[in-house]
Design an enzyme around this catalytic site. Structure first.
Site, PDB file in Angstrom:
ATOM      1  N   HIS A  36      43.244  43.949  40.098  1.00  0.00           N
ATOM      2  CA  HIS A  36      44.706  43.376  39.449  1.00  0.00           C
ATOM      3  C   HIS A  36      44.378  42.342  38.379  1.00  0.00           C
ATOM      4  O   HIS A  36      44.507  42.323  36.661  1.00  0.00           O
ATOM      5  CB  HIS A  36      46.268  42.506  39.968  1.00  0.00           C
ATOM      6  N   GLU A  37      43.679  40.642  38.826  1.00  0.00           N
ATOM      7  CA  GLU A  37      43.205  40.348  37.577  1.00  0.00           C
ATOM      8  C   GLU A  37      41.925  41.270  37.210  1.00  0.00           C
ATOM      9  O   GLU A  37      41.669  40.770  35.538  1.00  0.00           O
ATOM     10  CB  GLU A  37      42.456  39.163  38.297  1.00  0.00           C
TER      11      GLU A  37
ATOM     12  N   HIS B  43      43.300  42.658  33.850  1.00  0.00           N
ATOM     13  CA  HIS B  43      43.526  42.100  32.943  1.00  0.00           C
ATOM     14  C   HIS B  43      42.442  41.477  32.051  1.00  0.00           C
ATOM     15  O   HIS B  43      42.807  41.341  30.877  1.00  0.00           O
ATOM     16  CB  HIS B  43      44.569  40.503  33.398  1.00  0.00           C
TER      17      HIS B  43
END
Length: 203
Positions: free
Chosen positions: A23-24, A27
């Protein structure tokens, strides 16, 4: 009994990492694609869990089954296209979680009746990815949902919210402790889980 509890929490922690890290990373990678290397310079384009874990967010996820990771630093002024960049960067983690959750659902279904340990592991991966994806769509800072909505606002409003989101953060904590946020997102999480499992049964 104690061994079972230890096993459950170990599986949860590993499943959490499978949800948090991609997820990170997504980003940071999306930000870099739009011209902002802030995440890269801060070590967030990494699969090292230490770089991505928010201690309180992790504790909440283990104990309350809902929580968050350390926000990836971005500089919207570095984006080649500020609004589109903010939108894509904000939604990148959510999309990544849903993709991983869908894959985990397929694997879970395939092993549900043949290997309980594998099934439990992928069930947790499925749960935490879907949870993290849905939870991050809540439109409260510092969650991605707030930045997705923010991407449609004028630059000066974006700057104001980004500068003060640490103060609005308290609303998120209140929402979790009061059960208000859970009452909204858990039915959505369950709906998506059901759809993913149905998809897994069909293929």
């Amino acid at each position: 009994m104690n061994n079972n509890i230890v096993f459950v929490y170990l599986v949860r922690i590993v499943a959490l990492l499978v949800a948090i890290i991609p997820h990170e990373f997504a980003h940071g990678l999306a930000a870099l694609a739009f011209g902002d290397d802030t995440a890269k310079r801060n070590g967030r384009l990494s699969f090292n869990p230490i770089n991505h874990i928010d201690p309180m967010g992790l504790l909440f996820m283990v104990l309350f089954r809902v929580g968050w990771a350390k926000a990836v630093p971005i500089n919207v002024r570095e984006f080649r296209n500020r609004r589109l960049g903010l939108f894509v960067v904000s939604i990148a983690g959510v999309v990544t979680n849903f993709i991983i959750g869908l894959i985990a659902a397929v694997v879970f279904v395939k092993f549900a009746y043949t290997n309980e340990t594998v099934a439990i592991f992928f069930r947790e991966i499925m749960w935490y990815n879907v949870m993290l994806g849905v939870f991050n769509l809540v439109p409260l800072p510092p969650l991605d949902g707030s930045k997705i909505i923010m991407s449609f606002f004028p630059d000066d409003i974006q700057d104001f919210i980004l500068a003060n989101e640490r103060y609005i953060y308290i609303l998120l904590i209140i929402g979790i402790f009061s059960g208000f946020i859970n009452s909204i997102i858990f039915p959505v999480i369950q709906l998506i889980l059901d759809k993913f499992i149905t998809f897994g049964l069909m293929i």
